[in-house]
Design a protein around this motif. Structure first.
Motif, PDB file in Angstrom:
ATOM      1  N   ALA A  10     -38.175  23.612 -44.483  1.00  0.00           N
ATOM      2  CA  ALA A  10     -37.428  24.484 -45.383  1.00  0.00           C
ATOM      3  C   ALA A  10     -38.208  25.785 -45.464  1.00  0.00           C
ATOM      4  O   ALA A  10     -39.430  25.780 -45.410  1.00  0.00           O
ATOM      5  N   PHE A  43     -28.074  23.059 -53.357  1.00  0.00           N
ATOM      6  CA  PHE A  43     -27.273  23.411 -52.171  1.00  0.00           C
ATOM      7  C   PHE A  43     -27.588  22.513 -50.970  1.00  0.00           C
ATOM      8  O   PHE A  43     -26.702  21.989 -50.308  1.00  0.00           O
ATOM      9  N   GLY A  44     -28.877  22.333 -50.716  1.00  0.00           N
ATOM     10  CA  GLY A  44     -29.274  21.507 -49.574  1.00  0.00           C
ATOM     11  C   GLY A  44     -28.837  20.056 -49.737  1.00  0.00           C
ATOM     12  O   GLY A  44     -28.602  19.358 -48.750  1.00  0.00           O
ATOM     13  N   PRO A  55     -32.013  25.042 -36.895  1.00  0.00           N
ATOM     14  CA  PRO A  55     -32.707  25.092 -38.187  1.00  0.00           C
ATOM     15  C   PRO A  55     -32.118  24.120 -39.204  1.00  0.00           C
ATOM     16  O   PRO A  55     -32.818  23.673 -40.108  1.00  0.00           O
ATOM     17  N   ASN A  56     -30.828  23.804 -39.040  1.00  0.00           N
ATOM     18  CA  ASN A  56     -30.223  22.885 -40.018  1.00  0.00           C
ATOM     19  C   ASN A  56     -30.561  21.427 -39.728  1.00  0.00           C
ATOM     20  O   ASN A  56     -30.245  20.552 -40.517  1.00  0.00           O
ATOM     21  N   ARG A  79     -35.700  25.108 -54.510  1.00  0.00           N
ATOM     22  CA  ARG A  79     -34.583  24.946 -53.581  1.00  0.00           C
ATOM     23  C   ARG A  79     -35.082  24.433 -52.233  1.00  0.00           C
ATOM     24  O   ARG A  79     -34.459  23.586 -51.612  1.00  0.00           O
ATOM     25  N   GLY A  80     -36.229  24.955 -51.804  1.00  0.00           N
ATOM     26  CA  GLY A  80     -36.789  24.502 -50.536  1.00  0.00           C
ATOM     27  C   GLY A  80     -37.258  23.057 -50.609  1.00  0.00           C
ATOM     28  O   GLY A  80     -37.028  22.277 -49.691  1.00  0.00           O
ATOM     29  N   PHE A 130     -28.892  32.400 -53.673  1.00  0.00           N
ATOM     30  CA  PHE A 130     -27.455  32.685 -53.632  1.00  0.00           C
ATOM     31  C   PHE A 130     -27.030  33.252 -54.982  1.00  0.00           C
ATOM     32  O   PHE A 130     -26.971  32.519 -55.974  1.00  0.00           O
ATOM     33  N   GLU A 157     -26.104  19.172 -51.595  1.00  0.00           N
ATOM     34  CA  GLU A 157     -24.649  19.224 -51.490  1.00  0.00           C
ATOM     35  C   GLU A 157     -24.250  19.066 -50.022  1.00  0.00           C
ATOM     36  O   GLU A 157     -23.334  18.326 -49.679  1.00  0.00           O
ATOM     37  N   VAL A 158     -24.999  19.762 -49.161  1.00  0.00           N
ATOM     38  CA  VAL A 158     -24.773  19.687 -47.725  1.00  0.00           C
ATOM     39  C   VAL A 158     -24.914  18.242 -47.238  1.00  0.00           C
ATOM     40  O   VAL A 158     -24.189  17.786 -46.366  1.00  0.00           O
ATOM     41  N   ARG A 159     -25.867  17.517 -47.859  1.00  0.00           N
ATOM     42  CA  ARG A 159     -26.127  16.136 -47.434  1.00  0.00           C
ATOM     43  C   ARG A 159     -25.248  15.133 -48.164  1.00  0.00           C
ATOM     44  O   ARG A 159     -25.480  13.926 -48.074  1.00  0.00           O
ATOM     45  N   VAL A 203     -34.718  19.543 -50.481  1.00  0.00           N
ATOM     46  CA  VAL A 203     -34.286  18.796 -49.296  1.00  0.00           C
ATOM     47  C   VAL A 203     -35.412  17.897 -48.765  1.00  0.00           C
ATOM     48  O   VAL A 203     -35.275  17.304 -47.707  1.00  0.00           O
ATOM     49  N   GLN A 224     -27.080  25.022 -58.881  1.00  0.00           N
ATOM     50  CA  GLN A 224     -26.319  25.030 -57.621  1.00  0.00           C
ATOM     51  C   GLN A 224     -27.182  25.490 -56.459  1.00  0.00           C
ATOM     52  O   GLN A 224     -27.063  24.988 -55.347  1.00  0.00           O
ATOM     53  N   MET A 269     -24.279  31.710 -57.350  1.00  0.00           N
ATOM     54  CA  MET A 269     -24.417  30.327 -57.818  1.00  0.00           C
ATOM     55  C   MET A 269     -25.439  30.251 -58.950  1.00  0.00           C
ATOM     56  O   MET A 269     -26.325  31.092 -59.050  1.00  0.00           O
TER      57      MET A 269
END
Lengths: 370, 297
Positions: free
Chosen positions: A85, A105-106, A79-80, A153-154, A94, A108-110, A157, A101, A97
């Motif tokens: 999304a 989040f998505g 899924p990652n 949020r979705g 979350f 930040e991961v990238r 990304v 944030q 946060m």
């Protein structure tokens, strides 16, 4: 304004069976969702809708068949790593946060920098019509606001496909109706493919380009636009599940081009035979309550029946009349009220009719009443 | 307060209230308060021959506490105990976090019960027996050395019991339960959808734990660490049974003092240990930004 490009999602003969269970959660699903389409799966709870969504998002891999996104087989891709999304039913924001944030989040991961993330969060909040809350904590938002943050949020990304798992079910009626138009707007603005699942047909019919109706056994019965689903259902389940319908079960006695005659306990009924039923086949004639008219008001010559008025409920713009049929079942009729429509008397016998054009003959299947 | 009193009266009656007050009050005063006060009293008095007690030399003094600062060996043992207890806490956390996560979020049905039993059943056996079992495992002719030599990994028996390692290992094992349960409770209360959401947004497992699971489990981590640290710092059986001369524990020092009839010195050191544990609790609460109220949840 940011614009992602949606991608097509294909289910090719997808079946899914959870380990240790007896039956399939999804059976032989064949769906081709176009890039940039708003597609809904509609079905009763427990019909395997969520399983379909998790197959696209990558939390599950099908036991049979393949799921393709943008033409690429997704088997074994987590899924990652998928261009999707998901908006969860309970949103799954979350709570520890801030809004920014959460949205970031998505990113930040990238490895996107903090200032870039904040910029994107502000931009996305603008897109979902919720500006200025980036520094708030998630817990300080209302239900509808959380909804928008989850969507932002979705979208952050830049997914090709956004998967929505009954995201409106926790909202109150008014907000839910408002969010329908909002979701549709957001989908148009971004061009992302939306795959939406719901048990609420109002949501599915109003928002979607096309709808796939699922039965309780994880089978997709019909894929069509909202008007096609309502006007030309392909199975008894769809006719029964989408909108209100009167069902008269019987056997086909003769066929006549596009039409056929069905012999039922309430009388002989003529209806459209779109699925080419043969003589002798068991079938159900479906008539919408609004298609049943008083014989005196109608020019139709077929399907004239004598029913008894059982009771009625006055709803303002229309009147719902419950009729007893000779076959011993209850038939529902909806009369428009133009302001001077006379009320029928309980217990009187009335002549009703419905045109063959508005009567759908479908192969026999389980329905909630027949 | 008044409502509380009336409720109690209604629920238990006069005799009931007297009974509760007598038992709870008696337990609190005689079992907790008085012994502590006596210990504090002892710790501030000098060690005197019996006939001089109550005499002019029997005054309150910090002498007993000063011994810790003036005796390098005691000081070394004290700091070594702190350091070793912190290591025990870390080791226990490192072992228990994955187990707790697995129990809370992944194990289902029979697997869950089996693992839970495996963790709990050893605790039906007395701690001393479990420590003796470790002695057998770790001794020169013990199971571990036999296996290592049979496999040809070790040429001659390894002395596991020199230094601190056996004590730390034994303690980390002994207090696993006190670490697992707070962690398990905390992780279990995390909505699994949040983990899925983070994964869906592209997060690696490492980041999911660092950003989602651990922040959520903070109160549980704080409780587990506090319990493990206090049990380790206050443990006497493990260093006694598994220790070597170089792993002398601060509790052993206290014990020796009481044994040699220097109760005053022993009481002072016991107070120092209690103070240390209090400081550790405060530190953990500060570090994990958890309030006392959250801890008791």
């Amino acid at each position: 304004m940011l614009k992602s490009v949606g991608e097509a999602v294909e289910f090719n003969h997808v079946s899914m069976r959870y380990p240790g269970t007896e039956s399939n959660a999804v059976t032989d699903a064949n769906v081709h969702i176009k890039a940039g389409e708003f597609f809904s799966f509609l079905g009763p709870s427990g019909c395997g809708k969520t399983t379909l969504l998790r197959l696209v998002s990558g939390f599950l891999d099908p036991t049979e068949g393949e799921v393709r996104i943008g033409g690429k087989d997704m088997r074994g891709i987590g899924p990652n790593k998928r261009p999707t999304a998901m908006i969860f039913q309970n949103l799954a924001l979350f709570p520890l946060m801030s809004v920014a944030q959460n949205i970031g989040f998505g990113l930040e991961v990238r490895g996107v920098s903090k200032t870039e993330r904040l910029k994107k969060a502000v931009e996305l909040l603008e897109l979902v019509d919720l500006p200025g809350v980036e520094n708030k904590m998630v817990g300080d938002l209302s239900g509808g606001q959380m909804q928008r943050v989850a969507i932002a949020r979705g979208l952050a990304v830049e997914p090709a496909v956004l998967l929505l798992d009954e995201p409106l079910s926790a909202l109150d009626l008014k907000l839910r109706q408002h969010m329908r138009t909002e979701l549709r707007k957001i989908q148009r603005r971004t061009g992302v493919t939306f795959v939406y699942i719901t048990h609420d047909q109002g949501e599915a019919l109003t928002m979607s380009d096309r709808v796939g109706v699922m039965t309780g056994q994880g089978v997709i019965d019909q894929i069509a636009t909202a008007d096609q689903l309502y006007n030309e259902p392909q199975t008894a389940f769809v006719a029964d599940f989408v909108g209100e319908n009167n069902a008269f079960a019987g056997a086909v006695t003769e066929t006549d081009g596009d039409y056929a005659i069905l012999n039922t306990e309430s009388g002989s009924l003529k209806g459209r035979n779109r699925l080419n039923l043969n003589s002798g086949q068991k079938a159900i004639a479906f008539v919408r309550p609004e298609a049943i008219l008083l014989a005196e008001d109608s020019t139709a010559v077929e399907n004239i029946l004598k029913f008894t008025v059982k009771n009625l409920s006055f709803e303002g713009s229309f009147i719902t009349v419950f009729l007893d049929t000779p076959g011993g079942q209850t038939c529902v009729m909806k009369q428009n009220n133009d302001g001077s429509t006379p009320l029928m008397q309980t217990g009187t016998e009335i002549k009703v009719c419905f045109s063959a054009e508005n009567t759908q003959l479908l192969p026999y299947g389980e329905v909630s009443y027949a | 307060m008044r409502k509380l009193w009336q409720d109690a009266k209604h629920n238990f009656g006069n005799i009931g209230i007297i009974f509760i007050l007598a038992t709870v009050g008696g337990w609190f005063i005689f079992m907790i308060l008085l012994p502590q006060l006596i210990m504090i009293d002892y710790s501030f008095r000098p060690l005197l021959p019996l006939r001089k007690i109550g005499g002019p030399e029997d005054v309150y003094t910090l002498k007993n506490y000063m011994v810790l600062f003036t005796t390098p060996l005691h000081r070394a043992i004290f700091f070594k105990t702190i350091w070793s207890s912190i290591i025990v806490t870390f080791v226990a956390f490192a072992i228990c976090y994955p187990i707790s996560y697995y129990l809370a979020k992944m194990a289902r049905g029979a697997r869950f019960s089996l693992l839970m039993m495996g963790i709990i059943i050893p605790y039906w056996i007395n701690e001393l027996l479990r420590l003796f079992a470790w002695q057998l495992i770790l001794s020169d002719v013990g199971i571990l050395n036999n296996i290592l030599m049979f496999l040809g990994i070790a040429g001659e028996p390894i002395n596991f019991r020199s230094g601190n390692s056996a004590v730390i290992l034994g303690m980390a094992y002994a207090y696993i339960l006190f670490m697992i349960f707070p962690l398990y409770n905390a992780i279990e209360s995390l909505d699994s959808n949040q983990i899925d959401a983070a994964r869906d947004l592209g997060s690696s497992w490492f980041r999911i734990h660092r950003r989602i699971v651990i922040p959520h489990a903070k109160p549980g981590i704080a409780v587990g660490c506090i319990m493990t640290f206090m049990l380790a710092a206050g443990s006497i059986a493990a260093p006694l049974l598994l220790g070597s001369p170089s792993s002398f524990w601060f509790t052993q020092l206290i014990y020796t003092n009481f044994e040699t009839a220097n109760w005053n010195q022993g009481a002072a050191y016991a107070m120092v240990l209690a103070g240390l544990c209090l400081i550790f609790i405060m530190l953990m609460l500060k570090l994990f930004k958890v309030s006392l109220k959250e801890l008791t949840k």
